[in-house]
Design a protein around this motif. Structure first.
Motif, PDB file in Angstrom:
ATOM      1  N   TYR A   1      19.785 -22.288 -58.515  1.00 48.33           N
ATOM      2  CA  TYR A   1      18.919 -21.644 -58.712  1.00 48.33           C
ATOM      3  C   TYR A   1      18.495 -22.056 -60.802  1.00 48.33           C
ATOM      4  CZ  TYR A   1      21.351 -18.475 -55.254  1.00 48.33           C
ATOM      5  OH  TYR A   1      21.712 -17.854 -54.290  1.00 48.33           O
ATOM      6  N   VAL A   2      17.464 -21.618 -60.539  1.00 47.74           N
ATOM      7  CA  VAL A   2      16.665 -21.251 -62.373  1.00 47.74           C
ATOM      8  C   VAL A   2      15.987 -20.120 -62.553  1.00 47.74           C
ATOM      9  CG1 VAL A   2      14.659 -22.129 -63.511  1.00 47.74           C
ATOM     10  CG2 VAL A   2      15.618 -23.353 -61.448  1.00 47.74           C
ATOM     11  N   GLU A   3      16.875 -19.660 -63.819  1.00 50.61           N
ATOM     12  CA  GLU A   3      16.902 -18.460 -64.510  1.00 50.61           C
ATOM     13  C   GLU A   3      16.208 -18.649 -65.572  1.00 50.61           C
ATOM     14  OE1 GLU A   3      19.977 -16.177 -64.877  1.00 50.61           O
ATOM     15  OE2 GLU A   3      20.171 -15.629 -62.185  1.00 50.61           O
ATOM     16  N   SER A   4      15.205 -17.609 -66.028  1.00 50.97           N
ATOM     17  CA  SER A   4      14.225 -18.161 -67.316  1.00 50.97           C
ATOM     18  C   SER A   4      15.203 -16.996 -68.967  1.00 50.97           C
ATOM     19  CB  SER A   4      13.426 -17.313 -66.915  1.00 50.97           C
ATOM     20  OG  SER A   4      12.638 -17.537 -68.239  1.00 50.97           O
TER      21      SER A   4
ATOM     22  N   GLY B   1      10.308 -33.507 -51.260  1.00 53.95           N
ATOM     23  CA  GLY B   1      10.661 -31.806 -50.467  1.00 53.95           C
ATOM     24  C   GLY B   1      10.734 -30.642 -51.010  1.00 53.95           C
ATOM     25  N   VAL B   2      11.341 -30.774 -51.943  1.00 53.93           N
ATOM     26  CA  VAL B   2      11.843 -29.774 -53.366  1.00 53.93           C
ATOM     27  C   VAL B   2      10.480 -29.277 -53.607  1.00 53.93           C
ATOM     28  CG1 VAL B   2      13.098 -29.188 -55.089  1.00 53.93           C
ATOM     29  CG2 VAL B   2      13.705 -31.177 -53.894  1.00 53.93           C
ATOM     30  N   ALA B   3      11.822 -27.637 -53.643  1.00 55.77           N
ATOM     31  CA  ALA B   3      10.513 -27.074 -54.043  1.00 55.77           C
ATOM     32  C   ALA B   3      11.124 -25.265 -54.260  1.00 55.77           C
ATOM     33  CB  ALA B   3       9.279 -25.579 -52.556  1.00 55.77           C
ATOM     34  N   PHE B   4      10.475 -24.558 -54.656  1.00 52.47           N
ATOM     35  CA  PHE B   4      11.437 -23.124 -55.626  1.00 52.47           C
ATOM     36  C   PHE B   4      10.618 -22.017 -55.002  1.00 52.47           C
ATOM     37  CE2 PHE B   4       7.497 -24.122 -57.770  1.00 52.47           C
ATOM     38  CZ  PHE B   4       7.277 -22.468 -58.511  1.00 52.47           C
TER      39      PHE B   4
ATOM     40  N   ARG C   1      14.390 -20.122 -56.532  1.00 52.69           N
ATOM     41  CA  ARG C   1      15.310 -20.868 -55.907  1.00 52.69           C
ATOM     42  C   ARG C   1      15.093 -22.060 -55.310  1.00 52.69           C
ATOM     43  NH1 ARG C   1      18.982 -18.968 -50.860  1.00 52.69           N
ATOM     44  NH2 ARG C   1      19.444 -21.443 -50.074  1.00 52.69           N
ATOM     45  N   ILE C   2      15.971 -22.721 -55.447  1.00 51.60           N
ATOM     46  CA  ILE C   2      15.427 -24.381 -55.403  1.00 51.60           C
ATOM     47  C   ILE C   2      15.568 -24.699 -54.159  1.00 51.60           C
ATOM     48  CG2 ILE C   2      15.807 -26.538 -56.017  1.00 51.60           C
ATOM     49  CD1 ILE C   2      14.301 -24.809 -57.907  1.00 51.60           C
ATOM     50  N   ASN C   3      14.773 -24.988 -53.229  1.00 54.48           N
ATOM     51  CA  ASN C   3      14.603 -25.165 -51.835  1.00 54.48           C
ATOM     52  C   ASN C   3      14.974 -26.239 -51.595  1.00 54.48           C
ATOM     53  OD1 ASN C   3      15.217 -22.875 -50.757  1.00 54.48           O
ATOM     54  ND2 ASN C   3      12.595 -22.499 -50.961  1.00 54.48           N
ATOM     55  N   ILE C   4      16.167 -26.731 -50.775  1.00 54.42           N
ATOM     56  CA  ILE C   4      15.951 -28.490 -50.110  1.00 54.42           C
ATOM     57  C   ILE C   4      16.421 -29.207 -49.459  1.00 54.42           C
ATOM     58  CG2 ILE C   4      18.177 -29.984 -51.327  1.00 54.42           C
ATOM     59  CD1 ILE C   4      19.083 -28.532 -53.300  1.00 54.42           C
ATOM     60  N   PRO C   5      15.016 -30.184 -48.450  1.00 54.64           N
ATOM     61  CA  PRO C   5      15.413 -30.064 -47.748  1.00 54.64           C
ATOM     62  C   PRO C   5      16.788 -31.267 -46.857  1.00 54.64           C
ATOM     63  CG  PRO C   5      14.092 -31.113 -48.392  1.00 54.64           C
ATOM     64  CD  PRO C   5      14.453 -30.769 -49.798  1.00 54.64           C
TER      65      PRO C   5
ATOM     66  N   ALA D   1       5.819 -24.514 -65.491  1.00 52.52           N
ATOM     67  CA  ALA D   1       6.368 -25.102 -66.105  1.00 52.52           C
ATOM     68  C   ALA D   1       7.553 -25.358 -64.930  1.00 52.52           C
ATOM     69  CB  ALA D   1       6.991 -24.224 -67.624  1.00 52.52           C
ATOM     70  N   LEU D   2       7.704 -24.272 -64.444  1.00 60.80           N
ATOM     71  CA  LEU D   2       9.258 -24.547 -63.708  1.00 60.80           C
ATOM     72  C   LEU D   2       7.473 -25.513 -62.147  1.00 60.80           C
ATOM     73  CD1 LEU D   2      11.522 -24.561 -61.400  1.00 60.80           C
ATOM     74  CD2 LEU D   2      11.144 -21.993 -60.882  1.00 60.80           C
ATOM     75  N   ALA D   3       6.661 -25.544 -62.078  1.00 60.07           N
ATOM     76  CA  ALA D   3       6.331 -25.796 -60.884  1.00 60.07           C
ATOM     77  C   ALA D   3       5.662 -26.788 -61.432  1.00 60.07           C
ATOM     78  CB  ALA D   3       4.673 -24.904 -60.732  1.00 60.07           C
ATOM     79  N   ALA D   4       5.518 -27.477 -62.621  1.00 70.09           N
ATOM     80  CA  ALA D   4       5.354 -28.644 -63.009  1.00 70.09           C
ATOM     81  C   ALA D   4       6.309 -29.419 -63.180  1.00 70.09           C
ATOM     82  CB  ALA D   4       4.906 -28.971 -64.460  1.00 70.09           C
ATOM     83  N   ALA D   5       7.624 -28.759 -63.437  1.00 70.02           N
ATOM     84  CA  ALA D   5       8.243 -29.548 -63.249  1.00 70.02           C
ATOM     85  C   ALA D   5       9.222 -29.866 -61.791  1.00 70.02           C
ATOM     86  CB  ALA D   5       9.901 -28.772 -64.101  1.00 70.02           C
ATOM     87  N   ILE D   6       8.778 -29.463 -60.525  1.00 67.37           N
ATOM     88  CA  ILE D   6       9.347 -29.437 -59.270  1.00 67.37           C
ATOM     89  C   ILE D   6       8.362 -30.444 -58.892  1.00 67.37           C
ATOM     90  CG2 ILE D   6       9.577 -28.878 -57.336  1.00 67.37           C
ATOM     91  CD1 ILE D   6      11.713 -27.520 -58.903  1.00 67.37           C
ATOM     92  N   LYS D   7       7.567 -30.500 -59.413  1.00 70.17           N
ATOM     93  CA  LYS D   7       6.176 -31.329 -58.995  1.00 70.17           C
ATOM     94  C   LYS D   7       6.401 -32.441 -59.204  1.00 70.17           C
ATOM     95  CE  LYS D   7       1.421 -33.449 -59.469  1.00 70.17           C
ATOM     96  NZ  LYS D   7      -0.357 -32.226 -60.138  1.00 70.17           N
ATOM     97  N   GLN D   8       7.511 -32.464 -60.877  1.00 73.56           N
ATOM     98  CA  GLN D   8       7.841 -34.200 -61.105  1.00 73.56           C
ATOM     99  C   GLN D   8       9.015 -34.974 -60.463  1.00 73.56           C
ATOM    100  OE1 GLN D   8       8.083 -34.049 -65.696  1.00 73.56           O
ATOM    101  NE2 GLN D   8       8.958 -36.175 -65.895  1.00 73.56           N
TER     102      GLN D   8
END
Length: 462
Positions: free
Chosen positions: A363-366, A392-395, A404-408, A378-385
């Motif tokens: 999990y990620v919490e602000s 396939g990693v998403a949030f 929640r970080i979703n992992i394939p 910022a989270l979207a940019a980090a997950i894209k990187q």
């Protein structure tokens, strides 16, 4: 009486003899494993997979008994499974002089150790002195005297041109890998907080169980597993993984000098009570052995000091690790892990409870340092990187600044599969002839902390 049991054909023996040519050339397929006194199932898990660089013939040296039989049964299980069976050929020497026989015969060049921790540092030291590489299960040492011997073993390994490495499987758990990766993105995470003793910047907690299943079968523990003089207390056993992860995640690729970079704040320990019925169920023994007599309480329970907590400062950052051992997990559950890394902008949290169906979830919490929109961007940019490495990693948003970080499933591997990953990493070190500069000093730092914490905790009455 010494006995030797050979489980390979004469053709295989001839092949092995031929393979001895070019013993020191690790670039060819002549890495040859020797399994020494396998008293823990982790020794077999190293062989749950095959490796192109490793000879299929493995020499085993051990005393006679149930521990050796259990090891060979697991290897046989892997060799005979329907899906992708292994092809190991075990050559077994049984006898009380198994260590001397191994050192004399030198049938391999990599010694695999997973068993009684009381003797492990002696096996490590003698193998290193004989010019053999060593891949050892944790913990390599369980007290301060062992730590001094370990320092000497690493020095001798360098002198003899061999590699000593411990099996840190938790580095290969995908949630932990992503927790580390996110913490290393300063534009998103903002750097690790300093924390305090009461509110550490990084906390890792682990819950384990004496009775469990391994490779689909109930695990039978040797009686010495409950003797902390042989197995080691919780502070020096499972915490080895946790301390390793704190170092590996917080200061990746950085050398840690235990004399200057670690300050022990405090440590404590407490026992798990194992009833006579539980002891029998776990070990198959009807009577508790005499060597455990000092640990038996007034109700006949075995008091095992398997639990502990360490508070310390690493390179100016406050950290806490703790381990708890229960006898058996509730139905449908298992060993669990909790971890938090606190940063300027985000907290990265791994949970593994009922809400997560006892599977680790990141999990990620602000922290509130950014607006909700800025944080999510910022989270979207980090997950894209991260997606460039972890496809396939998403949030997904859970509300109130929590994600929640979703992992394939393609990125998820099991604890047993992690042993192959560690072994592959070690084999790459053997082929290159060296390890990263930080690995050895950081292993030394890790065992300094665990053994020092035990020494301090034992001075306090639990």
């Amino acid at each position: 009486m010494n006995k030797q049991r050979t489980l390979i054909s004469l053709i295989a023996v001839g092949c092995f003899a031929a393979c001895q040519t070019g013993q020191d050339n690790m670039q060819q397929k002549d890495i040859r494993l020797v399994t020494l006194a396998p008293g823990h199932f982790h020794a077999a898990l190293v062989q749950k997979s095959m490796y192109p660089e490793v000879d299929s013939i493995v020499h085993v040296y051990a005393p006679e008994g149930s521990e050796l039989n259990a090891h060979l049964a697991l290897i046989d299980q892997y060799n005979t499974r329907a899906d992708d069976p292994t092809r190991w050929e075990e050559v077994v020497y049984q006898g009380d002089d198994f260590l001397e026989k191994m050192l004399t015969e030198r049938r391999g060049n990599v010694v695999v150790l997973a068993g009684n921790n009381q003797h492990k540092i002696d096996y490590i030291s003698q193998s290193i002195d004989a010019g053999l590489n060593v891949l050892a299960d944790k913990p390599m040492v369980i007290n301060q005297a062992g730590f001094s011997a370990l320092e000497a073993a690493f020095a001798n390994a360098s002198k003899n041109g061999v590699l000593l490495y411990d099996i840190m499987t938790e580095r290969y758990e995908i949630n932990t890998m992503l927790q580390k990766a996110l913490s290393q993105l300063p534009d998103f995470f903002g750097g690790l907080a300093t924390g305090s003793a009461d509110n550490p910047a990084i906390t890792k907690e682990s819950v384990h169980h004496f009775f469990k299943e391994v490779s689909g079968n109930p695990l039978i523990r040797p009686a010495w597993f409950y003797d902390t003089k042989q197995q080691g207390e919780g502070l020096v056993d499972v915490t080895t993984h946790l301390v390793d992860l704190v170092q590996w995640e917080s200061f990746p690729d950085q050398t840690i000098d235990y004399q200057n970079d670690i300050q022990l704040v405090g440590a404590k320990r407490w026992p798990t009570l194992v009833t006579p019925e539980q002891f029998t169920r776990s070990t198959g023994l009807d009577v508790v052995p005499a060597f455990l007599s000092e640990t038996i309480d007034g109700n006949g329970n075995v008091a095992v000091f398997a639990n502990g907590e360490i508070n310390y400062v690493l390179k100016g950052v406050h950290a806490k690790v703790s381990v708890i051992w229960n006898f058996e997990a509730p139905q449908g559950t298992g060993d669990t892990h909790y971890s938090i890394m606190r940063g300027q902008y985000a907290n990265l949290i791994i949970r593994q409870g009922a809400e997560e169906q006892y599977k680790p979830v990141l999990y990620v919490e602000s922290t509130g340092e950014r607006t909700a929109q800025a944080f999510e961007e910022a989270l979207a940019a980090a997950i894209k990187q991260l997606g460039e490495t972890y496809e396939g990693v998403a949030f997904e948003s859970l509300g109130d600044g929590r994600y929640r970080i979703n992992i394939p499933s393609s990125l998820v591997t099991t604890h047993e599969e992690h042993f192959a990953e560690v072994t592959k990493k070690y084999l790459s070190f053997l082929q290159s002839g060296s390890m990263p500069d930080w690995e050895v000093p950081n292993m030394i730092a890790k065992y300094y902390l665990t053994t020092k914490a035990l020494e301090e905790a034992q001075t306090v009455t639990p």
